[in-house]
Design a protein around this motif. Structure first.
Motif, PDB file in Angstrom:
ATOM      1  N   ARG A  67       0.849  -1.191   0.000  1.00  0.00           N
ATOM      2  CA  ARG A  67       0.000   0.000   0.000  1.00  0.00           C
ATOM      3  C   ARG A  67       0.884   1.239   0.000  1.00  0.00           C
ATOM      4  NH1 ARG A  67      -5.188  -0.714  -0.480  1.00  0.00           N
ATOM      5  NH2 ARG A  67      -6.179  -2.424   0.571  1.00  0.00           N
ATOM      6  N   LEU A  69       1.510   4.708   1.372  1.00  0.00           N
ATOM      7  CA  LEU A  69       1.191   5.586   2.487  1.00  0.00           C
ATOM      8  C   LEU A  69       2.239   6.681   2.607  1.00  0.00           C
ATOM      9  CD1 LEU A  69      -0.577   3.071   3.182  1.00  0.00           C
ATOM     10  CD2 LEU A  69      -0.092   3.547   5.565  1.00  0.00           C
ATOM     11  N   GLU A 104      -2.611   6.292  -0.609  1.00  0.00           N
ATOM     12  CA  GLU A 104      -3.874   5.764  -0.090  1.00  0.00           C
ATOM     13  C   GLU A 104      -4.226   6.247   1.311  1.00  0.00           C
ATOM     14  OE1 GLU A 104      -4.385   1.457  -1.161  1.00  0.00           O
ATOM     15  OE2 GLU A 104      -2.281   1.749  -1.781  1.00  0.00           O
ATOM     16  N   ALA A 105      -3.205   6.575   2.122  1.00  0.00           N
ATOM     17  CA  ALA A 105      -3.465   7.019   3.492  1.00  0.00           C
ATOM     18  C   ALA A 105      -2.268   7.812   3.994  1.00  0.00           C
ATOM     19  CB  ALA A 105      -3.728   5.817   4.406  1.00  0.00           C
ATOM     20  N   GLU A 141      -7.491   8.080   5.875  1.00  0.00           N
ATOM     21  CA  GLU A 141      -7.589   7.355   4.613  1.00  0.00           C
ATOM     22  C   GLU A 141      -7.905   8.335   3.487  1.00  0.00           C
ATOM     23  OE1 GLU A 141      -9.150   2.886   5.652  1.00  0.00           O
ATOM     24  OE2 GLU A 141     -10.678   4.460   5.488  1.00  0.00           O
ATOM     25  N   VAL A 143      -8.018   6.885   0.409  1.00  0.00           N
ATOM     26  CA  VAL A 143      -8.799   5.889  -0.325  1.00  0.00           C
ATOM     27  C   VAL A 143      -9.585   5.116   0.729  1.00  0.00           C
ATOM     28  CG1 VAL A 143      -8.710   3.840  -1.780  1.00  0.00           C
ATOM     29  CG2 VAL A 143      -7.090   5.706  -2.175  1.00  0.00           C
ATOM     30  N   SER A 146      -8.603   1.665   2.837  1.00  0.00           N
ATOM     31  CA  SER A 146      -7.186   1.330   2.645  1.00  0.00           C
ATOM     32  C   SER A 146      -6.486   0.891   3.925  1.00  0.00           C
ATOM     33  CB  SER A 146      -6.435   2.496   2.006  1.00  0.00           C
ATOM     34  OG  SER A 146      -6.498   3.643   2.825  1.00  0.00           O
TER      35      SER A 146
END
Length: 161
Positions: A67, A69, A104-105, A141, A143, A146
């Motif tokens: 992910r 981040l 995403e975060a 978040e 997204v 996420s």
């Protein structure tokens, strides 16, 4: 007020601003180290009356899940301009640009009475394994969903963790 990407011509003003906002130079040194290591993912300044009045820096976080981040650190506003919305405006613009870039975060270690106003939540950070825990460790978040699955993050080298 104008918010724009920070550039090399801003670096001295940013260093002075960050040191003044935190009352000591550690966070200003962190900004310099993140830049030197190539870990300034997104760096913005707020300009008022031709001067840097606010600054925010986001650095990449490595995750065990792939992910994407980012860490928010630091956020600084000129001491005489604090509580006027500059910090919130910098966060909102940063979040918009990070989301557009596929982040995403965002994770922050900060004041639990301040960052929730921008959408950060300690509850949301519960799925994130890191060197930090508690009410000061928060996530946002960009997204939705996420951060529903557990993940482990690693901060950039400049954080010394």
């Amino acid at each position: 007020m104008t918010i724009r990407a920070a550039g090399p011509a801003d670096h001295a003003a940013i260093q002075a601003l960050v040191a003044a906002a935190f009352g000591q130079p550690d966070e200003a040194h962190l900004v310099d180290a993140l830049r030197a290591d190539g870990d300034a993912l997104l760096e913005l300044v707020a300009i008022e009356d031709g001067a840097v009045a606010g600054h925010i820096l986001f650095s990449p976080l490595t995750t065990d899940t792939g992910r994407r981040l980012a860490a928010l650190a630091p956020l600084s506003v000129q001491p005489g301009r604090q509580k006027a919305g500059l910090g919130t405006a910098l966060m909102q613009e940063g979040h918009r640009r990070l989301a557009a870039a596929g982040i995403e975060a965002v994770i922050v270690l900060g004041h639990p009475a301040y960052y929730p106003r921008a959408g950060y939540s300690a509850d949301l950070a519960r799925t994130v394994k890191s060197p930090f825990r508690g009410p000061h460790f928060m996530a946002l978040e960009l997204v939705p969903g996420s951060l529903t699955a557990p993940l482990t993050i690693t901060y950039a080298k400049a954080f010394g963790l």
